[in-house]
Design a protein around this motif. Structure first.
Motif, PDB file in Angstrom:
ATOM      1  N   LEU A  19       0.858  -1.170   0.000  1.00 22.26           N
ATOM      2  CA  LEU A  19       0.000   0.000   0.000  1.00 22.26           C
ATOM      3  C   LEU A  19       0.897   1.222   0.000  1.00 22.26           C
ATOM      4  O   LEU A  19       2.081   1.147   0.375  1.00 22.26           O
ATOM      5  CB  LEU A  19      -0.944   0.023   1.199  1.00 22.26           C
ATOM      6  N   GLY A  20       0.358   2.363  -0.440  1.00 22.84           N
ATOM      7  CA  GLY A  20       1.146   3.579  -0.464  1.00 22.84           C
ATOM      8  C   GLY A  20       0.560   4.625  -1.382  1.00 22.84           C
ATOM      9  O   GLY A  20      -0.549   4.474  -1.905  1.00 22.84           O
ATOM     10  N   VAL A  21       1.324   5.698  -1.566  1.00 25.90           N
ATOM     11  CA  VAL A  21       0.930   6.797  -2.445  1.00 25.90           C
ATOM     12  C   VAL A  21       1.568   6.559  -3.807  1.00 25.90           C
ATOM     13  O   VAL A  21       2.774   6.313  -3.898  1.00 25.90           O
ATOM     14  CB  VAL A  21       1.395   8.149  -1.861  1.00 25.90           C
ATOM     15  N   LEU A  22       0.757   6.624  -4.856  1.00 20.85           N
ATOM     16  CA  LEU A  22       1.265   6.332  -6.196  1.00 20.85           C
ATOM     17  C   LEU A  22       2.247   7.397  -6.656  1.00 20.85           C
ATOM     18  O   LEU A  22       2.115   8.587  -6.330  1.00 20.85           O
ATOM     19  CB  LEU A  22       0.111   6.231  -7.189  1.00 20.85           C
ATOM     20  N   HIS A  23       3.223   6.956  -7.457  1.00 27.18           N
ATOM     21  CA  HIS A  23       4.233   7.859  -7.999  1.00 27.18           C
ATOM     22  C   HIS A  23       3.565   8.847  -8.967  1.00 27.18           C
ATOM     23  O   HIS A  23       2.675   8.472  -9.725  1.00 27.18           O
ATOM     24  CB  HIS A  23       5.285   7.036  -8.751  1.00 27.18           C
ATOM     25  N   PRO A  24       3.967  10.120  -8.967  1.00 27.44           N
ATOM     26  CA  PRO A  24       3.362  11.109  -9.887  1.00 27.44           C
ATOM     27  C   PRO A  24       3.446  10.701 -11.353  1.00 27.44           C
ATOM     28  O   PRO A  24       2.532  10.992 -12.131  1.00 27.44           O
ATOM     29  CB  PRO A  24       4.178  12.378  -9.614  1.00 27.44           C
ATOM     30  N   PHE A  37      -1.675   7.612 -16.536  1.00 28.75           N
ATOM     31  CA  PHE A  37      -3.093   7.233 -16.609  1.00 28.75           C
ATOM     32  C   PHE A  37      -3.995   8.460 -16.778  1.00 28.75           C
ATOM     33  O   PHE A  37      -5.209   8.374 -16.575  1.00 28.75           O
ATOM     34  CB  PHE A  37      -3.497   6.445 -15.363  1.00 28.75           C
ATOM     35  N   GLU A  38      -3.378   9.592 -17.119  1.00 30.42           N
ATOM     36  CA  GLU A  38      -4.097  10.831 -17.420  1.00 30.42           C
ATOM     37  C   GLU A  38      -4.900  11.335 -16.225  1.00 30.42           C
ATOM     38  O   GLU A  38      -6.015  11.864 -16.370  1.00 30.42           O
ATOM     39  CB  GLU A  38      -5.004  10.648 -18.649  1.00 30.42           C
ATOM     40  N   LEU A  39      -4.342  11.153 -15.037  1.00 34.62           N
ATOM     41  CA  LEU A  39      -4.954  11.670 -13.814  1.00 34.62           C
ATOM     42  C   LEU A  39      -4.196  12.926 -13.367  1.00 34.62           C
ATOM     43  O   LEU A  39      -3.033  13.133 -13.732  1.00 34.62           O
ATOM     44  CB  LEU A  39      -4.920  10.609 -12.712  1.00 34.62           C
ATOM     45  N   THR A  40      -4.852  13.755 -12.566  1.00 34.56           N
ATOM     46  CA  THR A  40      -4.252  15.052 -12.182  1.00 34.56           C
ATOM     47  C   THR A  40      -4.158  15.249 -10.677  1.00 34.56           C
ATOM     48  O   THR A  40      -3.603  16.242 -10.223  1.00 34.56           O
ATOM     49  CB  THR A  40      -5.077  16.203 -12.784  1.00 34.56           C
ATOM     50  N   MET A  41      -4.697  14.321  -9.901  1.00 33.72           N
ATOM     51  CA  MET A  41      -4.705  14.465  -8.437  1.00 33.72           C
ATOM     52  C   MET A  41      -3.883  13.334  -7.803  1.00 33.72           C
ATOM     53  O   MET A  41      -3.688  12.281  -8.412  1.00 33.72           O
ATOM     54  CB  MET A  41      -6.143  14.388  -7.900  1.00 33.72           C
ATOM     55  N   PRO A  42      -3.443  13.520  -6.561  1.00 29.90           N
ATOM     56  CA  PRO A  42      -2.738  12.435  -5.862  1.00 29.90           C
ATOM     57  C   PRO A  42      -3.664  11.241  -5.647  1.00 29.90           C
ATOM     58  O   PRO A  42      -4.889  11.377  -5.568  1.00 29.90           O
ATOM     59  CB  PRO A  42      -2.340  13.069  -4.525  1.00 29.90           C
ATOM     60  N   CYS A  43      -3.040  10.085  -5.519  1.00 26.92           N
ATOM     61  CA  CYS A  43      -3.835   8.857  -5.369  1.00 26.92           C
ATOM     62  C   CYS A  43      -3.055   7.870  -4.512  1.00 26.92           C
ATOM     63  O   CYS A  43      -1.844   7.689  -4.689  1.00 26.92           O
ATOM     64  CB  CYS A  43      -4.114   8.254  -6.746  1.00 26.92           C
ATOM     65  N   SER A  44      -3.729   7.242  -3.569  1.00 25.25           N
ATOM     66  CA  SER A  44      -3.118   6.173  -2.776  1.00 25.25           C
ATOM     67  C   SER A  44      -3.829   4.867  -3.093  1.00 25.25           C
ATOM     68  O   SER A  44      -4.995   4.858  -3.505  1.00 25.25           O
ATOM     69  CB  SER A  44      -3.208   6.490  -1.277  1.00 25.25           C
ATOM     70  N   ALA A  45      -3.114   3.750  -2.912  1.00 30.66           N
ATOM     71  CA  ALA A  45      -3.658   2.456  -3.338  1.00 30.66           C
ATOM     72  C   ALA A  45      -3.275   1.358  -2.370  1.00 30.66           C
ATOM     73  O   ALA A  45      -2.241   1.420  -1.687  1.00 30.66           O
ATOM     74  CB  ALA A  45      -3.155   2.118  -4.738  1.00 30.66           C
ATOM     75  N   LEU A  46      -4.122   0.348  -2.328  1.00 33.98           N
ATOM     76  CA  LEU A  46      -3.899  -0.860  -1.537  1.00 33.98           C
ATOM     77  C   LEU A  46      -4.083  -2.055  -2.464  1.00 33.98           C
ATOM     78  O   LEU A  46      -5.068  -2.123  -3.207  1.00 33.98           O
ATOM     79  CB  LEU A  46      -4.908  -0.925  -0.384  1.00 33.98           C
ATOM     80  N   ASP A  47      -3.144  -3.003  -2.434  1.00 36.40           N
ATOM     81  CA  ASP A  47      -3.242  -4.194  -3.300  1.00 36.40           C
ATOM     82  C   ASP A  47      -2.754  -5.393  -2.505  1.00 36.40           C
ATOM     83  O   ASP A  47      -1.565  -5.479  -2.163  1.00 36.40           O
ATOM     84  CB  ASP A  47      -2.378  -3.992  -4.558  1.00 36.40           C
ATOM     85  N   ILE A  48      -3.665  -6.328  -2.176  1.00 34.93           N
ATOM     86  CA  ILE A  48      -3.279  -7.491  -1.373  1.00 34.93           C
ATOM     87  C   ILE A  48      -3.859  -8.773  -1.960  1.00 34.93           C
ATOM     88  O   ILE A  48      -4.863  -8.763  -2.678  1.00 34.93           O
ATOM     89  CB  ILE A  48      -3.735  -7.350   0.097  1.00 34.93           C
ATOM     90  N   ASP A  49      -3.208  -9.876  -1.593  1.00 33.20           N
ATOM     91  CA  ASP A  49      -3.661 -11.223  -1.952  1.00 33.20           C
ATOM     92  C   ASP A  49      -4.533 -11.731  -0.810  1.00 33.20           C
ATOM     93  O   ASP A  49      -4.108 -11.723   0.355  1.00 33.20           O
ATOM     94  CB  ASP A  49      -2.418 -12.107  -2.142  1.00 33.20           C
TER      95      ASP A  49
END
Length: 588
Positions: free
Chosen positions: A560-565, A571-583
């Motif tokens: 999990l963490g804050v996505l790299h700019p 992905f043509e996004l303009t705002m900060p984004c954090s993500a979680l990815d688990i099995d």
């Protein structure tokens, strides 16, 4: 399932009696068909284009009948009537014969070696002394179109050409030439065109444009000439206007060019068997000789009959009935499969050339069940009792979906296939590191590999919904596909949970809180050994110093963490984004 449209009155006339709609619907069901719709040409036009366009259209009642996709012999009125008549024991199944021409010399089709580069196979036959009416002619053309859409796979496997033999002079030559060297007057056109000009002309044609891709990139195009250099056709695109058939045509030359010889033989057999009943000598087809470039010769159509042996016990056991061998033989004969008892409970079944769908004993058993009547089979309790149960992984998924939605996140469902860059370049990774299963021949650049992460699909969903009010909170729990040499198919499915938070601030605490809530639901406490914890990690997808690896019961389950700019920009996004990815599979 293909749908065959037949005029009701014409159908009843051919069947020799009239039916109510309910009676004919019941007859269709007994024969394994379905009366899908009762309509008219006027109703169809009115429904699709409006009442104004429907003025003057025919009011003749049409029956639209759903036919099994492998029953090519039922795709026209002639085959449908013949099958129903045999089923109702009004006539016996006809015997189709291949005959030599009265002159003794069959028509010849010579195949040159140039065709090997584009469309290597061809078969041919002649319907001699045939009588067309308007209805028969329309049915003849419609059958070709139905076969093109069905077994011919939109002409990619087989293309049918029918010609007025009296306007041509054999032998015929099937060859391939550069498009600039082919020039002829195509069907229903007023002047001659080169093949190159034809391809440009038909790109604007709503019907023909769908077939151009089959040969337009080839260096040579297939073409058939007669002995005088007259072009019969340029398969699989268009026939020549010179040899087009009409109501006055008496002798029809039929050629089928193909990339699949077996399919070509089936298609030729279907066309000639359906319409040879209108010849002066019914159910006979004049043979034609095909000469290959290497000197081999073959006579077509094959019209091959073959015999299979099957036991009455096998059919009784599989269908769930208790009939005598003689009774089963009679049932099969009603389905155009001439059968007789050979002794010791065995039945010899003759498969006619019209029944290319009969491949295995199970196909014969199915026809016996159909003739017996599915409604007549006594309902019995299965001998083996089983209790259905949800797979544990699916049960866990459903429980998590409900609680993640309660936590304020919206569920997304994204494609299982994606482009290579979606799971590699855009996420700052190399494709070789992803363990992705690649599609050998992808149709589009958007579907090149099976996804190895759910994150790219959610980011594309965010990009498509940027105008929605912030914050955007999405999650998905689905399978990804990973290469695995230990599996018999070389890959395995892996159930994962992914969530993203998109807002003016990264919201790491929100995504971290979601992780805590998921672990609480899974009854995994915080801790080093039997619990879960996070520790700093480096990942090119995430911002340096803002990424953590998640451990549960001593094993790494995700990040999990804050996505790299850079990832956000790709992905043509303009705002900060954090993500979680688990099995989630370790928690089963």
């Amino acid at each position: 399932m293909p749908t065959v449209s037949v005029k009701r009155d014409l159908l009843f006339e051919a069947l020799g009696r009239t039916y109510t709609d309910e009676q004919f619907d019941e007859l269709c069901f007994e024969f394994g068909l379905e009366l899908d719709e009762i309509t008219s040409e006027k109703d169809i036009i009115s429904r699709e284009q409006g009442d104004a366009k429907a003025e003057g259209a025919s009011d003749v009642i049409l029956y639209k009948i759903d036919v099994p996709a492998n029953r090519y012999d039922l795709l026209c009125l002639e085959g449908l009537v013949r099958g129903l008549q045999v089923f109702m024991k009004r006539i016996e199944a006809p015997r189709y014969r291949r005959v030599r021409p009265a002159s003794g010399e069959p028509q010849r089709l010579l195949i040159t070696e140039e065709t090997a580069a584009v469309r290597p196979h061809a078969v041919a036959a002649v319907l001699r002394n045939i009588t067309f009416t308007k209805e028969r002619y329309d049915s003849f053309i419609e059958l070709q179109e139905k076969l093109h859409q069905n077994v011919c796979r939109k002409r990619t496997l087989v293309a049918i050409g029918t010609h007025d033999l009296d306007t041509l002079s054999g032998p015929f030559i099937y060859t391939a030439k550069p498009p600039g060297d082919i020039r002829f007057k195509p069907l229903n056109q007023a002047k001659e065109y080169t093949a190159t000009e034809l391809m440009s002309l038909y790109k604007a044609d709503s019907h023909m444009k769908h077939y151009l891709h089959i040969i337009e990139d080839k260096p040579v195009y297939p073409v058939i000439y007669d002995s005088n250099g007259v072009v019969l056709s340029m398969p699989p695109i268009i026939n020549g206007d010179h040899s087009k058939i009409s109501l006055n045509t008496k002798n029809v030359f039929i050629e089928c060019t193909a990339t699949d010889l077996t399919k070509a033989k089936i298609v030729l057999d279907m066309v000639v068997t359906m319409f040879c009943e209108y010849c002066d000598e019914p159910f006979t087809v004049e043979e034609a000789e095909v000469v290959y470039a290497d000197g081999r010769t073959c006579m077509y159509p094959e019209l091959a009959y073959r015999k299979e042996r099957i036991s009455g016990d096998f059919i009784n056991r599989k269908v769930g009935i208790n009939e005598t061998t003689e009774s089963i033989a009679q049932l099969l004969t009603r389905m155009c499969l001439l059968s007789e008892v050979t002794g010791e409970g065995e039945i010899e079944v003759e498969i006619p050339p019209t029944r290319s769908d009969v491949i295995h004993a199970c196909d014969i058993m199915e026809d016996a069940a159909m003739a017996y009547g599915f409604n007549n089979i006594v309902r019995t309790t299965p001998r083996t009792y089983t209790v259905a149960n949800q797979l544990p992984i699916n049960k866990l998924t459903e429980l998590l979906r409900q609680d993640l939605a309660n936590a304020g996140f919206t569920e997304a469902l994204t494609f299982a296939l994606c482009s290579q860059e979606d799971i590699s370049d855009k996420l700052g990774k190399k494709i070789s590191e992803t363990k992705a299963a690649h599609i050998a021949n992808p149709k589009t650049a958007e579907f090149q590999v099976a996804r190895t992460t759910l994150l790219s699909g959610l980011l594309k969903t965010l990009a498509a919904n940027r105008k929605m009010p912030l914050p955007l909170k999405l999650f998905e729990i689905s399978d990804v596909v990973l290469k695995d040499e230990t599996k018999d198919v070389g890959a395995r499915n892996n159930r994962r949970l992914c969530a993203v938070y998109y807002n003016k601030s990264p919201g790491f605490e929100v995504i971290h809180g979601l992780l805590d809530r998921v672990m609480q639901l899974l009854e995994v406490p915080a801790g080093q050994d039997q619990g879960y914890h996070i520790q700093a990690a480096d990942d090119s997808t995430f911002f340096p110093g803002r990424c953590a690896e998640i451990f549960a019961r001593g094993k790494s389950i995700g990040r999990l963490g804050v996505l790299h700019p850079d990832v956000i920009n790709r992905f043509e996004l303009t705002m900060p984004c954090s993500a979680l990815d688990i099995d989630i599979e370790p928690f089963l």
